[in-house]
Motif scaffolding. Sequence first.
Motif, mmCIF file in Angstrom:
data_model
loop_
_atom_site.group_PDB
_atom_site.id
_atom_site.type_symbol
_atom_site.label_atom_id
_atom_site.label_comp_id
_atom_site.label_asym_id
_atom_site.label_seq_id
_atom_site.Cartn_x
_atom_site.Cartn_y
_atom_site.Cartn_z
ATOM 1 N N GLY A 1 0.847 -1.178 0.000
ATOM 2 C CA GLY A 1 0.000 0.000 0.000
ATOM 3 C C GLY A 1 0.887 1.234 0.000
ATOM 4 N N ALA A 2 0.784 2.080 -1.026
ATOM 5 C CA ALA A 2 1.565 3.324 -1.104
ATOM 6 C C ALA A 2 3.038 3.101 -1.374
ATOM 7 C CB ALA A 2 1.385 4.152 0.164
ATOM 8 N N ILE A 3 3.348 2.361 -2.411
ATOM 9 C CA ILE A 3 4.734 2.202 -2.874
ATOM 10 C C ILE A 3 4.772 2.739 -4.308
ATOM 11 C CG2 ILE A 3 6.436 0.522 -3.669
ATOM 12 C CD1 ILE A 3 4.419 0.145 -0.470
ATOM 13 N N THR A 4 5.599 3.739 -4.561
ATOM 14 C CA THR A 4 5.578 4.397 -5.864
ATOM 15 C C THR A 4 6.053 3.469 -6.973
ATOM 16 O OG1 THR A 4 5.976 6.522 -4.806
ATOM 17 C CG2 THR A 4 6.420 6.389 -7.169
ATOM 18 N N ASP A 5 7.214 2.859 -6.789
ATOM 19 C CA ASP A 5 7.739 1.973 -7.832
ATOM 20 C C ASP A 5 8.258 0.680 -7.193
ATOM 21 O OD1 ASP A 5 8.587 0.897 -10.186
ATOM 22 O OD2 ASP A 5 10.485 1.980 -10.200
ATOM 23 N N PRO A 6 7.421 -0.352 -7.113
ATOM 24 C CA PRO A 6 7.820 -1.602 -6.443
ATOM 25 C C PRO A 6 9.063 -2.246 -7.056
ATOM 26 C CG PRO A 6 5.452 -1.545 -6.767
ATOM 27 C CD PRO A 6 6.016 -0.380 -7.539
ATOM 28 N N VAL A 7 9.310 -2.033 -8.362
ATOM 29 C CA VAL A 7 10.478 -2.645 -8.999
ATOM 30 C C VAL A 7 11.759 -2.010 -8.477
ATOM 31 C CG1 VAL A 7 11.695 -3.021 -11.172
ATOM 32 C CG2 VAL A 7 9.214 -3.345 -11.065
ATOM 33 N N SER A 8 11.852 -0.673 -8.531
ATOM 34 C CA SER A 8 13.074 -0.006 -8.068
ATOM 35 C C SER A 8 13.270 -0.155 -6.566
ATOM 36 C CB SER A 8 13.058 1.473 -8.461
ATOM 37 O OG SER A 8 12.017 2.148 -7.788
ATOM 38 N N VAL B 1 9.378 -6.329 -6.274
ATOM 39 C CA VAL B 1 8.908 -7.263 -7.308
ATOM 40 C C VAL B 1 9.845 -7.166 -8.512
ATOM 41 C CG1 VAL B 1 6.485 -7.048 -6.589
ATOM 42 C CG2 VAL B 1 7.350 -5.602 -8.422
ATOM 43 N N LYS B 2 9.826 -8.221 -9.329
ATOM 44 C CA LYS B 2 10.667 -8.204 -10.520
ATOM 45 C C LYS B 2 9.982 -7.489 -11.679
ATOM 46 C CE LYS B 2 13.098 -12.477 -9.360
ATOM 47 N NZ LYS B 2 13.321 -13.900 -9.716
ATOM 48 N N ASP B 3 8.655 -7.563 -11.709
ATOM 49 C CA ASP B 3 7.898 -6.993 -12.824
ATOM 50 C C ASP B 3 6.538 -6.528 -12.297
ATOM 51 O OD1 ASP B 3 7.747 -7.501 -16.191
ATOM 52 O OD2 ASP B 3 5.893 -7.104 -15.097
ATOM 53 N N ASN B 4 6.146 -5.308 -12.620
ATOM 54 C CA ASN B 4 4.877 -4.792 -12.115
ATOM 55 C C ASN B 4 3.671 -5.546 -12.680
ATOM 56 O OD1 ASN B 4 5.979 -2.848 -10.446
ATOM 57 N ND2 ASN B 4 5.889 -1.219 -11.989
ATOM 58 N N GLN B 5 3.782 -6.104 -13.879
ATOM 59 C CA GLN B 5 2.658 -6.825 -14.480
ATOM 60 C C GLN B 5 2.592 -8.274 -14.003
ATOM 61 O OE1 GLN B 5 0.133 -5.498 -16.383
ATOM 62 N NE2 GLN B 5 1.150 -3.631 -15.665
ATOM 63 N N ASN C 1 5.738 -13.539 -3.794
ATOM 64 C CA ASN C 1 4.634 -13.484 -2.819
ATOM 65 C C ASN C 1 4.138 -12.061 -2.601
ATOM 66 O OD1 ASN C 1 7.095 -12.769 -1.503
ATOM 67 N ND2 ASN C 1 6.147 -13.123 0.484
ATOM 68 N N ILE C 2 4.500 -11.144 -3.537
ATOM 69 C CA ILE C 2 4.156 -9.726 -3.330
ATOM 70 C C ILE C 2 3.409 -9.138 -4.528
ATOM 71 C CG2 ILE C 2 5.109 -7.423 -2.910
ATOM 72 C CD1 ILE C 2 7.547 -8.747 -1.648
ATOM 73 N N THR C 3 2.344 -8.412 -4.234
ATOM 74 C CA THR C 3 1.675 -7.558 -5.218
ATOM 75 C C THR C 3 1.117 -6.352 -4.445
ATOM 76 O OG1 THR C 3 0.051 -7.467 -7.018
ATOM 77 C CG2 THR C 3 -0.586 -8.689 -5.036
ATOM 78 N N GLY C 4 0.293 -5.528 -5.085
ATOM 79 C CA GLY C 4 -0.260 -4.406 -4.330
ATOM 80 C C GLY C 4 -0.617 -3.210 -5.180
ATOM 81 N N VAL C 5 -0.615 -2.024 -4.534
ATOM 82 C CA VAL C 5 -1.097 -0.802 -5.165
ATOM 83 C C VAL C 5 0.020 0.249 -5.161
ATOM 84 C CG1 VAL C 5 -2.853 1.004 -5.116
ATOM 85 C CG2 VAL C 5 -3.415 -1.297 -4.332
ATOM 86 N N SER C 6 0.260 0.838 -6.325
ATOM 87 C CA SER C 6 1.251 1.909 -6.430
ATOM 88 C C SER C 6 0.589 3.254 -6.128
ATOM 89 C CB SER C 6 1.846 1.932 -7.840
ATOM 90 O OG SER C 6 2.594 3.117 -8.031
ATOM 91 N N ASP C 7 1.338 4.133 -5.471
ATOM 92 C CA ASP C 7 0.822 5.487 -5.220
ATOM 93 C C ASP C 7 1.487 6.497 -6.161
ATOM 94 O OD1 ASP C 7 3.368 5.606 -4.224
ATOM 95 O OD2 ASP C 7 2.809 6.474 -2.278
ATOM 96 N N LYS C 8 1.971 5.968 -7.288
ATOM 97 C CA LYS C 8 2.633 6.842 -8.258
ATOM 98 C C LYS C 8 1.675 7.952 -8.699
ATOM 99 C CE LYS C 8 4.914 6.654 -12.754
ATOM 100 N NZ LYS C 8 5.203 5.795 -13.916
ATOM 101 N N SER C 9 2.060 9.165 -8.436
ATOM 102 C CA SER C 9 1.146 10.284 -8.727
ATOM 103 C C SER C 9 1.382 10.796 -10.147
ATOM 104 C CB SER C 9 1.356 11.409 -7.705
ATOM 105 O OG SER C 9 2.690 11.853 -7.743
ATOM 106 N N GLN D 1 -9.085 -16.216 -4.196
ATOM 107 C CA GLN D 1 -9.467 -15.864 -5.570
ATOM 108 C C GLN D 1 -8.257 -15.510 -6.432
ATOM 109 O OE1 GLN D 1 -12.755 -12.985 -5.794
ATOM 110 N NE2 GLN D 1 -13.269 -13.528 -3.703
ATOM 111 N N THR D 2 -7.250 -14.897 -5.818
ATOM 112 C CA THR D 2 -6.058 -14.484 -6.584
ATOM 113 C C THR D 2 -4.791 -14.876 -5.833
ATOM 114 O OG1 THR D 2 -6.002 -12.300 -5.535
ATOM 115 C CG2 THR D 2 -7.256 -12.493 -7.588
ATOM 116 N N LYS D 3 -3.671 -14.831 -6.567
ATOM 117 C CA LYS D 3 -2.360 -15.073 -5.966
ATOM 118 C C LYS D 3 -1.440 -13.904 -6.322
ATOM 119 C CE LYS D 3 -2.688 -20.095 -6.034
ATOM 120 N NZ LYS D 3 -2.118 -21.361 -6.530
ATOM 121 N N PRO D 4 -0.578 -13.504 -5.407
ATOM 122 C CA PRO D 4 0.308 -12.359 -5.679
ATOM 123 C C PRO D 4 1.149 -12.527 -6.946
ATOM 124 C CG PRO D 4 0.408 -12.952 -3.365
ATOM 125 C CD PRO D 4 -0.377 -14.032 -4.036
ATOM 126 N N ALA D 5 1.636 -13.723 -7.166
ATOM 127 C CA ALA D 5 2.567 -13.944 -8.277
ATOM 128 C C ALA D 5 1.994 -13.558 -9.635
ATOM 129 C CB ALA D 5 3.007 -15.405 -8.293
#
Length: 329
Positions: free
Chosen positions: A122-129, A133-137, A142-150, A287-291
């Motif tokens: 929650g509130a991570i601008t760029d999870p890759v940098s 995560v290795k790839d935003n798509q 075990n990680i996914t989520g929501v970017s706060d990139k404005s 219903q979903t998996k992070p990967a």
Amino acid sequence: MKKNRLSIVVAIIVIFLIGSFFVEKKEATPEKLPTVGVLQFVSHPALDKIYKGIQAGLEEEGYEDGKNMTIAFQNGQADQSKLATMSQQLIQEKKADVLIGIATPAAQALANTTTEIPIVLGAITDPVSAGLVKDNQVPGGNITGVSDKSPVAAQFDLLTEILPKSKKIGILYASSEENSKFQVEEAKKAAEKKGLIVKTYVVPSSNEIAQTVQVMTSEVDTIYIPTDNTIANAMQTVVNEANKTKTPIIPSVDTMVEQGGLATVGINQFDLGVQTGKMAAAILSGQTKPATTPIYTFKTGDIIINQKQAEKLGISISEKIKSKATIIE
């Protein structure tokens, strides 16, 4: 004959008593509710709103704290050592089924503690940098989520429209914030496209903010603030110093406008939290998996204007812009 009947009755009574014993024993052991462990980096209005949104998002998807789910909440108050300890507590003591990290340092602390339990950002601008995560798509772990990139480009469109005389822009951020470094680079490009002169001002901690803003206000026309928890946590100090010279502030999030920023095009922090809560609920229910769940990015932002601050600074904002904006009186 009578003896056989008596034996049957005795056998039925014994079976009934044994069955009752096991039923009572089963009822005496309550089923463990699923647990969502939430780790927040620090308290300030933006992150606090995200946490409230997370609770609302979980509830919208049918998970209510204390009824059919438990939220275990921890706040590191910007202390890195606390974040590591709290991450272990959420996993080992609270037995969290899904973890949520609010802001990059909290998410990184959780990621350093487990590679198995699902983590929602929650509130991570760029999870890759940020190395999460290795790839935003296709995050792949075990990680996914929501970017706060404005929407940085839209923010500079607004800046030049309401402050046409501003030519020198000072960007204020903390050296410890990975979120900020990414956004500062985007801001520099957006500003230079507009023909603006940009100077960056980096603070190692909140202790240097007041003095740095004093320097900025003597050198630039407008202050720009990226999504930065250290600066957000000291926003009132920034506003107090900038107001002494009537220097306008364009921050990146709505709550910082409420605290004395002039205007922004920003993502509603509560909505960001709601989306985070919904993603956690989907993982919790299987219903979903992070990967295989892409990082969610908001496509648009809302214009927010602090009318009271505009009047204090002597800045007139056109009715055309106001008609599209949320006005804070």
